[in-house]
Design an enzyme around this catalytic site. Sequence first.
Site, PDB file in Angstrom:
ATOM      1  N   GLU A  41       2.393   6.605 -33.884  1.00 30.16           N
ATOM      2  CA  GLU A  41       2.340   5.472 -34.805  1.00 30.16           C
ATOM      3  C   GLU A  41       3.701   5.198 -35.445  1.00 30.16           C
ATOM      4  O   GLU A  41       4.077   4.042 -35.647  1.00 30.16           O
ATOM      5  CB  GLU A  41       1.280   5.713 -35.893  1.00 30.16           C
ATOM      6  CG  GLU A  41      -0.151   5.649 -35.393  1.00 30.16           C
ATOM      7  CD  GLU A  41      -0.522   4.281 -34.835  1.00 30.16           C
ATOM      8  OE1 GLU A  41       0.137   3.277 -35.182  1.00 30.16           O
ATOM      9  OE2 GLU A  41      -1.477   4.210 -34.045  1.00 30.16           O
ATOM     10  N   TYR A 124      -0.505   1.363 -43.572  1.00 30.99           N
ATOM     11  CA  TYR A 124      -0.962   1.213 -42.193  1.00 30.99           C
ATOM     12  C   TYR A 124      -1.021   2.559 -41.480  1.00 30.99           C
ATOM     13  O   TYR A 124      -2.023   2.906 -40.837  1.00 30.99           O
ATOM     14  CB  TYR A 124      -0.068   0.254 -41.405  1.00 30.99           C
ATOM     15  CG  TYR A 124      -0.314   0.394 -39.923  1.00 30.99           C
ATOM     16  CD1 TYR A 124      -1.450  -0.152 -39.339  1.00 30.99           C
ATOM     17  CD2 TYR A 124       0.545   1.152 -39.118  1.00 30.99           C
ATOM     18  CE1 TYR A 124      -1.725   0.032 -37.994  1.00 30.99           C
ATOM     19  CE2 TYR A 124       0.282   1.337 -37.778  1.00 30.99           C
ATOM     20  CZ  TYR A 124      -0.854   0.775 -37.213  1.00 30.99           C
ATOM     21  OH  TYR A 124      -1.122   0.982 -35.890  1.00 30.99           O
ATOM     22  N   ASP A 142      -2.057  -3.871 -39.139  1.00 32.21           N
ATOM     23  CA  ASP A 142      -0.674  -4.209 -38.786  1.00 32.21           C
ATOM     24  C   ASP A 142      -0.622  -5.671 -38.359  1.00 32.21           C
ATOM     25  O   ASP A 142      -1.585  -6.426 -38.532  1.00 32.21           O
ATOM     26  CB  ASP A 142      -0.149  -3.282 -37.690  1.00 32.21           C
ATOM     27  CG  ASP A 142      -0.883  -3.456 -36.360  1.00 32.21           C
ATOM     28  OD1 ASP A 142      -1.871  -4.227 -36.295  1.00 32.21           O
ATOM     29  OD2 ASP A 142      -0.470  -2.828 -35.363  1.00 32.21           O
TER      30      ASP A 142
END
Length: 410
Positions: A41, A124, A142
């Site tokens: 991520e 996020y 996102d």
Amino acid sequence: MHQQINSRQYFSIELLTWYERSKRDLPWRRSRNPYYIWVSEIMLQQTRVDTVIPYFERFIDRFPTIEALATAPEEDVLKCWEGLGYYSRARNLQTAAQQVVELHGGKVPDDTSAVAALKGVGPYTTGAIMSIAFNRPEPAVDGNVMRVLSRYFLIEEDIVKVGTRKLMEKLVVELIPDGRASDFNQALMELGALVCTPKSPSCLTCPVMAYCAGRIEGMEMQLPIKSKSKPPRPELRYVALVEGTGEHADKVLVRRRPDTGLLAKMWELPHVLTEQKNRNSNQKAAEIKANNKLSENNSSHLMLDALASPLDAELLTAGFPAKLQQHFMNIEHIFSHILWEMHVFKYVEIEQAEQVLVAVAEQQQTYDVNHLGDESLEYRWITQADMESLTFPNVFLKILNQYFNNHKSI
């Protein structure tokens, strides 16, 4: 209200059905290892999946555990990250790994507030880790997700605004089916990445097209609403590609940036920020023309004349006087807030330069050179092989690789 409930149920059911059938085989999806998901991520921020895959695999091979990352030399971490850009991500990731070792025994905690407290982990990323790794019903919103939701639910709020993000985070939580947070959030991201794309959405093959309010109203290309951000500030920089002579033959001069600030501790070619007020397109064209002329008039350059520029003064101040040879190339590099327009010039090292230093000692004091703010910058001469152990920003990698590749072919 009945129609809204139906459209939400439809969305969640059809999205998951599509994902189970069509999801990509990505290396970080092959396990629920929170560390792998976390690394992926962070790498995927502002970077395409295809670009990230080989970096992820090399990174995990080099740092297979949180402890390995936490205890590694920072230089090794940055070198493994080289080419991905946004290097603060790598530094923050290592700092956060050290936090996990110190505070949580080397394991990513199954706790939303604890994950959110890690360095470089925003809302996020927190949601992505908690939902994907631990199957917690947390939102991971996102750009892809905001685009899908804006179109499907015809949300005309500006997605740049914090209130819009909060609205969408609340909506995602309401949409997640019980026990399916991991798959649902990944499915939502996947739809935005592969189908509901920014410029050419594939509406006819979209699994949730039937109730997509944006498509029904013919507004899919106008959504999401996003206010324009300020363009990056342009900066003109002159770059010195200095060829060594004598004991430095076949080498190039590089320097290391300060320990803090933009691109901290990374290596680069010497360069200066130039004054560019009132510099219009005609002046830019004239500069490019003049740069190209350099290669035609090399023999006309006298040593002291060449030292009359801020770039020459920068080299002289650092103790590496060099003679201008020719214009090498122009290249641009965009940061989130700055555009570096870089004019690269090839120089050759001047040996036995003591008399030159004396001759221009007074002259160089008149130049307003924009230094990096640290007079003790580390300089060294390198070969192409040395680049394997030093970390360079992408733009300097491109310049150096082009130079060394051309040099080999001569």
